[in-house]
Write a protein that holds these residues in place. Structure first.
Motif, mmCIF file in Angstrom:
data_model
loop_
_atom_site.group_PDB
_atom_site.id
_atom_site.type_symbol
_atom_site.label_atom_id
_atom_site.label_comp_id
_atom_site.label_asym_id
_atom_site.label_seq_id
_atom_site.Cartn_x
_atom_site.Cartn_y
_atom_site.Cartn_z
ATOM 1 N N UNK A 151 12.333 12.601 10.822
ATOM 2 C CA UNK A 151 11.272 11.619 10.614
ATOM 3 C C UNK A 151 10.052 12.006 11.434
ATOM 4 N N UNK A 152 8.921 11.419 11.094
ATOM 5 C CA UNK A 152 7.705 11.592 11.875
ATOM 6 C C UNK A 152 6.975 10.260 11.916
ATOM 7 N N UNK A 153 6.159 10.089 12.955
ATOM 8 C CA UNK A 153 5.337 8.895 13.091
ATOM 9 C C UNK A 153 3.932 9.229 12.607
ATOM 10 N N UNK A 154 3.460 8.478 11.656
ATOM 11 C CA UNK A 154 2.150 8.741 11.073
ATOM 12 C C UNK A 154 1.025 8.273 11.990
ATOM 13 N N UNK A 184 -3.604 8.677 12.263
ATOM 14 C CA UNK A 184 -4.777 8.871 11.404
ATOM 15 C C UNK A 184 -4.942 10.323 10.965
ATOM 16 N N UNK A 185 -4.380 11.242 11.758
ATOM 17 C CA UNK A 185 -4.528 12.665 11.449
ATOM 18 C C UNK A 185 -3.248 13.288 10.891
ATOM 19 N N UNK A 186 -2.231 12.459 10.635
ATOM 20 C CA UNK A 186 -0.958 12.978 10.137
ATOM 21 C C UNK A 186 -0.723 12.489 8.716
ATOM 22 N N UNK A 187 -0.483 13.406 7.813
ATOM 23 C CA UNK A 187 -0.210 13.042 6.422
ATOM 24 C C UNK A 187 1.284 12.854 6.213
ATOM 25 N N UNK A 188 1.641 12.002 5.271
ATOM 26 C CA UNK A 188 3.048 11.799 4.936
ATOM 27 C C UNK A 188 3.657 13.095 4.418
ATOM 28 N N UNK A 189 4.888 13.370 4.826
ATOM 29 C CA UNK A 189 5.584 14.601 4.428
ATOM 30 C C UNK A 189 6.691 14.276 3.435
ATOM 31 N N UNK A 190 6.916 15.184 2.491
ATOM 32 C CA UNK A 190 7.944 14.958 1.475
ATOM 33 C C UNK A 190 9.339 15.266 1.999
ATOM 34 N N UNK A 191 9.425 16.009 3.112
ATOM 35 C CA UNK A 191 10.724 16.396 3.648
ATOM 36 C C UNK A 191 11.066 15.645 4.933
ATOM 37 N N UNK A 192 10.373 14.550 5.164
ATOM 38 C CA UNK A 192 10.646 13.710 6.332
ATOM 39 C C UNK A 192 10.564 12.238 5.935
ATOM 40 N N UNK A 193 11.127 11.393 6.790
ATOM 41 C CA UNK A 193 10.928 9.950 6.658
ATOM 42 C C UNK A 193 9.687 9.622 7.473
ATOM 43 N N UNK A 194 8.730 8.993 6.851
ATOM 44 C CA UNK A 194 7.433 8.742 7.481
ATOM 45 C C UNK A 194 7.356 7.303 7.999
ATOM 46 N N UNK A 195 7.212 7.167 9.295
ATOM 47 C CA UNK A 195 7.151 5.845 9.914
ATOM 48 C C UNK A 195 5.701 5.499 10.236
ATOM 49 N N UNK A 196 5.254 4.375 9.715
ATOM 50 C CA UNK A 196 3.870 3.962 9.897
ATOM 51 C C UNK A 196 3.817 2.665 10.713
ATOM 52 N N UNK A 197 3.067 2.638 11.814
ATOM 53 C CA UNK A 197 2.976 1.405 12.607
ATOM 54 C C UNK A 197 2.228 0.312 11.864
ATOM 55 N N UNK A 198 2.787 -0.890 11.898
ATOM 56 C CA UNK A 198 2.147 -2.060 11.296
ATOM 57 C C UNK A 198 1.531 -2.888 12.415
ATOM 58 N N UNK A 199 0.217 -3.008 12.418
ATOM 59 C CA UNK A 199 -0.485 -3.722 13.482
ATOM 60 C C UNK A 199 -0.632 -5.209 13.183
ATOM 61 N N UNK A 200 -0.838 -5.547 11.909
ATOM 62 C CA UNK A 200 -1.041 -6.940 11.496
ATOM 63 C C UNK A 200 -0.042 -7.264 10.383
ATOM 64 N N UNK A 201 1.162 -7.716 10.740
ATOM 65 C CA UNK A 201 2.209 -7.931 9.740
ATOM 66 C C UNK A 201 1.811 -8.883 8.620
ATOM 67 N N UNK A 202 1.100 -9.951 8.963
ATOM 68 C CA UNK A 202 0.721 -10.926 7.941
ATOM 69 C C UNK A 202 -0.124 -10.290 6.852
ATOM 70 N N UNK A 203 -1.021 -9.387 7.234
ATOM 71 C CA UNK A 203 -1.944 -8.769 6.272
ATOM 72 C C UNK A 203 -1.410 -7.480 5.672
ATOM 73 N N UNK A 204 -0.578 -6.748 6.416
ATOM 74 C CA UNK A 204 -0.192 -5.404 5.984
ATOM 75 C C UNK A 204 1.143 -5.331 5.255
ATOM 76 N N UNK A 205 2.016 -6.315 5.450
ATOM 77 C CA UNK A 205 3.300 -6.298 4.746
ATOM 78 C C UNK A 205 3.092 -6.925 3.364
ATOM 79 N N UNK A 206 2.654 -6.092 2.434
ATOM 80 C CA UNK A 206 2.296 -6.521 1.079
ATOM 81 C C UNK A 206 2.765 -5.463 0.089
ATOM 82 N N UNK A 207 2.997 -5.869 -1.181
ATOM 83 C CA UNK A 207 3.520 -4.924 -2.179
ATOM 84 C C UNK A 207 2.456 -4.017 -2.790
#
Length: 342
Positions: A160-163, A165-188
């Motif tokens: 896995x990797x932690x995303x 601003x300068x890291x792109x999602x990788x197809x061969x890793x699990x990409x973990x993205x920090x959620x700063x504002x759960x109410x606004x960012x946890x959306x479909x």
């Protein structure tokens, strides 16, 4: 009978606190036994204790913003005699066992995976294949929830990797993205395929998107991935050593009240639980638990169950060790004296 026991507990402990000089400064009365908990799932562990305490005025209960819970056990004259707080905070601030000891764990994880439109539940067997190349938005990525997820991924040899601003999602890793504002960012919508977020937010997001073209579905439990039905040590209850040393028999009664919390919450309507907690919050704060989001299912998902230090010491030490390997700044090792084994 239980109310009588708590009256005796309060009277004896208050007397001991007065004789030892405990309770000066922050408390409104030297006879008051102060009990603190952070807002959210850990506060549920107080409900049965508040009920059993009844009308006797020797206990004062306080539910505060989780950001300031560590302050209640810090300083020359800590405000809290009894305190519920995250296990990593307890270890970092109180781990030397000089002022407080841990009575046991009270919650065992309330973090759940949400996915966009799929009902496939994440398990240890499908974790790597289901998440590989995907982006997982994680609430509290740099704290215990995120560290626990990383521990699970490491244990299952999932890259896995932690995303950033300068890291792109990788197809061969699990990409973990920090959620700063759960109410606004946890959306479909957006670039996250999955989310890891706490109750009651998880259930609220599922309900809010149920009729949307793309909805969020419950897709697994971090607790199950880490430790099966036992989950992981999330929040613990600590007590001042001065209180313990002057009333060990009475402390056992306090532990019994916490031990009965799970059964109490199983059979108590959410509105009654909310009523017990209602006037314990800091004046002016908005509780995260309310009539709109606290259901019987949410209460169950908050994993309130007391396990004494005598029975969870090894498990707690292992958990802290696993998280320390990932980030030693967030988690500290603890001394044997930290655990109350009486």
């Amino acid at each position: 009978m239980k109310k009588t026991v708590f009256c005796i507990v309060a009277a004896v402990i208050a007397c001991a606190a007065t004789l030892s000089g405990v309770g000066c400064g922050e408390k409104s009365s030297p006879e008051m036994i102060s009990v603190y908990a952070p807002d959210g799932a850990p506060a549920l562990a107080l409900a049965n204790v508040i009920k059993e305490q009844g009308d006797n005025g020797n206990f004062s209960f306080h539910i505060v913003d989780s950001k300031i819970i560590a302050q209640q056990v810090s300083g020359t004259h800590p405000a809290s005699d009894v305190c519920i707080l995250p296990v990593n905070v307890a270890a970092k601030v109180l781990g030397d066992g000089q002022t407080y000891q841990m009575l046991g764990t009270v919650t065992n994880g309330n973090m759940y995976f949400l996915s966009k439109g799929t009902e496939t539940v994440l398990t240890l067997e499908n974790l790597k294949t289901a998440l590989m190349g995907k982006t997982v938005g994680v609430v509290q990525l740099t704290n215990v929830p995120g560290l626990t997820l990383q521990s699970v991924l490491r244990a299952n040899h999932a890259d896995y990797q932690i995303l950033t601003n300068s890291t792109a999602a990788a197809v061969d890793k699990i990409n973990l993205k920090p959620i700063q504002d759960p109410a606004a960012e946890v959306v479909p919508v957006g670039d996250c395929d999955y989310f890891l977020c706490p109750e009651p937010l998880a259930s609220a997001k599922v309900a809010a998107t149920e009729e949307k073209p793309v909805s969020l579905k419950m897709s697994g439990s971090l607790q199950e991935l880490y430790g099966g039905q036992d989950g992981y040590p999330q929040a613990v209850v600590v007590v001042k050593k001065s209180v313990i040393e002057n009333g060990k028999q009475n402390v056992k009664q306090l532990m019994q009240a916490f031990a009965e919390s799970s059964e109490f919450l199983d059979k108590t309507p959410p509105e009654e639980v909310l009523s017990l907690l209602a006037d314990k919050y800091t004046a002016g704060m908005t509780p995260s638990l309310n009539a709109k989001n606290l259901t019987a299912e949410v209460i169950k998902n908050c994993s309130v169950k007391f396990t004494s230090s005598a029975d969870c010491k090894d498990r707690t030490l292992e958990f802290l060790s696993r998280l320390h390997e990932i980030d030693g700044n967030v988690v500290s090792t603890v001394a044997d004296e930290f655990f109350y084994l009486g």
